[in-house]
Design a protein around this motif. Structure first.
Motif, PDB file in Angstrom:
ATOM      1  N   LEU A 100      -9.404 -22.227  -2.214  1.00 14.68           N
ATOM      2  CA  LEU A 100     -10.807 -22.080  -2.616  1.00 14.68           C
ATOM      3  C   LEU A 100     -10.889 -21.101  -3.775  1.00 14.68           C
ATOM      4  O   LEU A 100     -10.310 -20.017  -3.732  1.00 14.68           O
ATOM      5  N   TYR A 101     -11.612 -21.489  -4.816  1.00 14.95           N
ATOM      6  CA  TYR A 101     -11.830 -20.639  -5.985  1.00 14.95           C
ATOM      7  C   TYR A 101     -13.333 -20.401  -6.117  1.00 14.95           C
ATOM      8  O   TYR A 101     -14.091 -21.343  -6.345  1.00 14.95           O
ATOM      9  N   VAL A 102     -13.748 -19.151  -5.994  1.00 16.85           N
ATOM     10  CA  VAL A 102     -15.155 -18.806  -6.194  1.00 16.85           C
ATOM     11  C   VAL A 102     -15.284 -18.291  -7.619  1.00 16.85           C
ATOM     12  O   VAL A 102     -14.981 -17.128  -7.914  1.00 16.85           O
ATOM     13  N   LEU A 103     -15.700 -19.173  -8.514  1.00 17.67           N
ATOM     14  CA  LEU A 103     -15.877 -18.818  -9.924  1.00 17.67           C
ATOM     15  C   LEU A 103     -17.350 -18.562 -10.206  1.00 17.67           C
ATOM     16  O   LEU A 103     -18.223 -19.032  -9.470  1.00 17.67           O
ATOM     17  N   THR A 104     -17.627 -17.850 -11.268  1.00 14.80           N
ATOM     18  CA  THR A 104     -19.027 -17.603 -11.621  1.00 14.80           C
ATOM     19  C   THR A 104     -19.726 -18.881 -12.059  1.00 14.80           C
ATOM     20  O   THR A 104     -20.953 -18.957 -12.037  1.00 14.80           O
ATOM     21  N   SER A 105     -18.970 -19.898 -12.436  1.00 15.50           N
ATOM     22  CA  SER A 105     -19.563 -21.150 -12.903  1.00 15.50           C
ATOM     23  C   SER A 105     -19.724 -22.185 -11.799  1.00 15.50           C
ATOM     24  O   SER A 105     -20.664 -22.988 -11.825  1.00 15.50           O
ATOM     25  N   ALA A 106     -18.813 -22.177 -10.818  1.00 15.05           N
ATOM     26  CA  ALA A 106     -18.845 -23.208  -9.778  1.00 15.05           C
ATOM     27  C   ALA A 106     -17.939 -22.808  -8.617  1.00 15.05           C
ATOM     28  O   ALA A 106     -17.060 -21.946  -8.749  1.00 15.05           O
ATOM     29  N   LEU A 107     -18.168 -23.468  -7.487  1.00 17.31           N
ATOM     30  CA  LEU A 107     -17.307 -23.311  -6.315  1.00 17.31           C
ATOM     31  C   LEU A 107     -16.294 -24.448  -6.352  1.00 17.31           C
ATOM     32  O   LEU A 107     -16.672 -25.623  -6.427  1.00 17.31           O
ATOM     33  N   ILE A 108     -15.013 -24.103  -6.306  1.00 19.67           N
ATOM     34  CA  ILE A 108     -13.950 -25.087  -6.471  1.00 19.67           C
ATOM     35  C   ILE A 108     -13.054 -25.107  -5.235  1.00 19.67           C
ATOM     36  O   ILE A 108     -12.683 -24.055  -4.707  1.00 19.67           O
ATOM     37  N   PHE A 109     -12.705 -26.312  -4.790  1.00 20.98           N
ATOM     38  CA  PHE A 109     -11.676 -26.466  -3.766  1.00 20.98           C
ATOM     39  C   PHE A 109     -10.612 -27.395  -4.322  1.00 20.98           C
ATOM     40  O   PHE A 109     -10.923 -28.488  -4.814  1.00 20.98           O
ATOM     41  N   MET A 110      -9.345 -26.951  -4.260  1.00 20.77           N
ATOM     42  CA  MET A 110      -8.249 -27.774  -4.734  1.00 20.77           C
ATOM     43  C   MET A 110      -7.240 -27.949  -3.612  1.00 20.77           C
ATOM     44  O   MET A 110      -6.665 -26.975  -3.117  1.00 20.77           O
ATOM     45  N   ALA A 111      -7.058 -29.193  -3.176  1.00 19.92           N
ATOM     46  CA  ALA A 111      -6.112 -29.482  -2.103  1.00 19.92           C
ATOM     47  C   ALA A 111      -4.684 -29.340  -2.607  1.00 19.92           C
ATOM     48  O   ALA A 111      -4.416 -29.339  -3.819  1.00 19.92           O
TER      49      ALA A 111
END
Length: 207
Positions: A65-76
């Motif tokens: 899980l990446y909590v970026l200021t632009s978006a919430l990202i999940f990369m399997a």
């Protein structure tokens, strides 16, 4: 544009230290500065309900899980993931239900569609998708929640205005949530437990 976007590569991002250095150097355009990563959590499992087309349960077994200021990202771990813009997340909270500690989110499926503004003006019921984030390390829940709350605050709902500020105050006596009046032999549903967390622990963010 769909509320949840499938991705096969991470967007560009920088650390807070790198962002500070970039801003201090007076770039040609501040819009070209990448997003800042506020938190990265490995060994995370996610669940989308209803499921996302072309994103199977196998993809959601484990990832980062990446909590970026632009978006919430999940990369399997297989290189497939999804991106969610913060205005899509209408509600997020810490849940401690029987399924285990997690971050529970509601996603507005009408975001970015032609009738999104009309839905907001009419206070109509919108289609929602539920996202559950389960980190292997339960102690990271607070950090994920705080990072998510911070980034969400940077992207307020464009349909909100100052006249709606009174709606931010919850009247518990007039709460729209059903009150659980069962005994110890009855159980709250998963959503009911989440709502109970909102009222009892105040772990509620409106964005």
């Amino acid at each position: 544009m769909p509320a949840v976007n499938l991705i096969t590569a991470l967007p560009n991002f920088v650390t807070q230290e790198e962002h500070t250095a970039l801003v201090a150097s007076t770039p040609n355009s501040f819009s070209d500065i990448p997003a800042v990563i506020k938190h990265k959590e490995e060994n995370v499992t996610v669940t989308l309900d209803p499921p996302l087309e072309n994103f199977s349960n196998e993809n959601a077994i484990q990832g980062t899980l990446y909590v970026l200021t632009s978006a919430l990202i999940f990369m399997a771990t297989n290189g497939t993931g999804f991106s969610i813009e913060y205005p899509v997340i209408t509600l997020h909270a810490v849940s401690r239900g029987e399924s285990g500690p997690s971050i529970y989110c509601q996603l507005d499926e009408s975001f970015g569609t032609e009738n999104a503004a009309a839905v907001a003006d009419d206070d109509a019921v919108t289609d929602m998708r539920e996202l559950t984030i389960v980190p292997q390390n339960a102690q990271s829940l607070e950090t994920i929640f705080e990072s998510l709350s911070l980034c969400a605050s940077l992207h307020p709902d464009p349909h909100d205005d100052e006249d709606d500020l009174d709606d931010a105050f919850v009247d518990l006596n007039g709460s729209p949530f059903e009150t659980f009046n069962g005994d110890e032999n009855e159980e709250l549903s998963e959503v009911g437990r989440v709502r109970s967390d909102f009222l009892n622990d105040n772990r509620f963010a409106p964005y």
